[in-house]
Design a protein around this motif. Structure first.
Motif, PDB file in Angstrom:
ATOM      1  N   GLN A 172      -3.096  -6.903   1.912  1.00 22.58           N
ATOM      2  CA  GLN A 172      -3.148  -6.063   0.724  1.00 22.58           C
ATOM      3  C   GLN A 172      -4.578  -5.926   0.216  1.00 22.58           C
ATOM      4  O   GLN A 172      -5.012  -4.830  -0.171  1.00 22.58           O
ATOM      5  N   ALA A 173      -5.328  -7.033   0.222  1.00 22.33           N
ATOM      6  CA  ALA A 173      -6.716  -6.977  -0.226  1.00 22.33           C
ATOM      7  C   ALA A 173      -7.559  -6.106   0.695  1.00 22.33           C
ATOM      8  O   ALA A 173      -8.421  -5.344   0.241  1.00 22.33           O
ATOM      9  N   GLU A 174      -7.312  -6.206   2.015  1.00 23.38           N
ATOM     10  CA  GLU A 174      -8.059  -5.370   2.965  1.00 23.38           C
ATOM     11  C   GLU A 174      -7.750  -3.889   2.754  1.00 23.38           C
ATOM     12  O   GLU A 174      -8.655  -3.044   2.797  1.00 23.38           O
ATOM     13  N   ALA A 175      -6.461  -3.579   2.537  1.00 24.21           N
ATOM     14  CA  ALA A 175      -6.091  -2.186   2.286  1.00 24.21           C
ATOM     15  C   ALA A 175      -6.730  -1.674   0.996  1.00 24.21           C
ATOM     16  O   ALA A 175      -7.163  -0.519   0.920  1.00 24.21           O
ATOM     17  N   GLU A 176      -6.810  -2.530  -0.018  1.00 20.14           N
ATOM     18  CA  GLU A 176      -7.428  -2.121  -1.273  1.00 20.14           C
ATOM     19  C   GLU A 176      -8.919  -1.856  -1.082  1.00 20.14           C
ATOM     20  O   GLU A 176      -9.465  -0.884  -1.630  1.00 20.14           O
ATOM     21  N   ARG A 177      -9.585  -2.708  -0.290  1.00 20.11           N
ATOM     22  CA  ARG A 177     -11.014  -2.480  -0.029  1.00 20.11           C
ATOM     23  C   ARG A 177     -11.231  -1.187   0.747  1.00 20.11           C
ATOM     24  O   ARG A 177     -12.175  -0.435   0.478  1.00 20.11           O
ATOM     25  N   THR A 178     -10.346  -0.896   1.722  1.00 21.70           N
ATOM     26  CA  THR A 178     -10.447   0.347   2.482  1.00 21.70           C
ATOM     27  C   THR A 178     -10.246   1.559   1.577  1.00 21.70           C
ATOM     28  O   THR A 178     -10.961   2.560   1.675  1.00 21.70           O
ATOM     29  N   ARG A 179      -9.266   1.464   0.679  1.00 20.46           N
ATOM     30  CA  ARG A 179      -9.012   2.568  -0.255  1.00 20.46           C
ATOM     31  C   ARG A 179     -10.228   2.819  -1.147  1.00 20.46           C
ATOM     32  O   ARG A 179     -10.631   3.968  -1.354  1.00 20.46           O
ATOM     33  N   ARG A 180     -10.819   1.744  -1.658  1.00 19.58           N
ATOM     34  CA  ARG A 180     -11.986   1.915  -2.528  1.00 19.58           C
ATOM     35  C   ARG A 180     -13.157   2.517  -1.767  1.00 19.58           C
ATOM     36  O   ARG A 180     -13.888   3.344  -2.315  1.00 19.58           O
ATOM     37  N   ALA A 181     -13.339   2.111  -0.493  1.00 22.53           N
ATOM     38  CA  ALA A 181     -14.426   2.663   0.307  1.00 22.53           C
ATOM     39  C   ALA A 181     -14.233   4.162   0.519  1.00 22.53           C
ATOM     40  O   ALA A 181     -15.193   4.945   0.429  1.00 22.53           O
ATOM     41  N   LYS A 182     -12.986   4.570   0.797  1.00 23.87           N
ATOM     42  CA  LYS A 182     -12.715   5.991   0.986  1.00 23.87           C
ATOM     43  C   LYS A 182     -12.931   6.778  -0.304  1.00 23.87           C
ATOM     44  O   LYS A 182     -13.449   7.903  -0.274  1.00 23.87           O
TER      45      LYS A 182
END
Length: 249
Positions: A172-182
């Motif tokens: 979940q944390a990795e997905a959140e970081r990916t979302r913020r990067a996008k």
């Protein structure tokens, strides 16, 4: 010889009647089974066979709450332990109102810990510990007030998850970081496009600005170490020539 035994017994009774209490101790006195006051610190006289004194420590006590199995509001099973800081502020109530104040406080802390944390989701347990500590401390302090006990602080020490939940939280944390990067990348593209549109409007407002930009581009190209040079030719520069040629035809 017959007087020695009574004298020895009298001396033993006198010494047994003398009690010394430290600065942090108080003595709850009972006379013939009835509460007759709280004494101390210093030297206290207790009449043998008639009075009884129960010593109470007034210092802060650190209580380690055993690990509790808690199910959060979003149905996640966790193991939580905590530490409670409390002290006795009313020795008489601590002795008269409850049989074992330390054990009673420990059991109450365990049930309160499960009850309070069970009303919150896992994310709140991990990110809002200060708020949860205050909630538990407030409930414990209200409940133990009748026992003459003051709960000064509660600290949640560990919130342990099983391996499955740890991996899920990591994903979940990795997905959140990916979302913020996008999102950041998209915002950068939007800002760049907006600035390009504003620059194009500024250049288009005056043809001379376009010519200066063209000359600057030629200067940049000539500065590069390349055997091939491409001269871009803006349509704004040749459009007057094209119009002149059409008019002559």
């Amino acid at each position: 010889m017959f007087l020695i035994v009574p004298i020895v017994i009298l001396i033993i009774l006198i010494f047994s009647a003398i009690k010394i209490l430290n600065e942090y101790e108080r003595g709850v006195m009972f006379t013939l089974g009835r509460y007759t006051g709280t004494k101390g610190p210093g030297i206290i006289l207790v009449i043998p066979f008639i009075q009884r004194m129960v010593k109470v420590d007034l210092r802060i006590i650190v209580l380690d709450v055993p690990t509790q199995d808690v199910i959060s509001r979003d149905n996640v099973s966790v193991k939580v332990n905590a530490v409670v800081y409390f002290r006795i502020v009313d020795p008489s109530r601590a002795i008269i109102q409850v049989a074992n104040p330390f054990e009673a406080t420990s059991q109450l802390a365990q049930t309160t810990l499960r009850s309070v944390l069970g009303q919150h989701e896992l994310d709140e347990m991990l990110s809002e510990r200060d708020k949860l500590n205050l909630d538990i401390q407030r409930i414990l302090d209200q409940a133990t007030d009748a026992w003459g006990i003051k709960v000064s602080n509660v600290e949640i020490k560990h919130v342990d998850l099983d391996e499955t939940m740890v991996r899920a939280i990591a994903k979940q944390a990795e997905a959140e970081r990916t979302r913020r990067a996008k999102v950041i990348h998209a915002e950068g593209e939007h800002q760049a496009a907006t600035m390009l549109v504003e620059a194009a409007k500024a250049l288009g407002a005056d043809p001379r600005a376009m010519q200066l930009r063209y000359l600057q581009t030629l200067a940049d190209i000539s500065a590069e170490n390349s055997s091939t040079i491409v001269f871009p030719l803006p349509l704004d520069l040749i459009s007057p020539l094209l119009q002149k040629g059409r008019s002559q035809d």
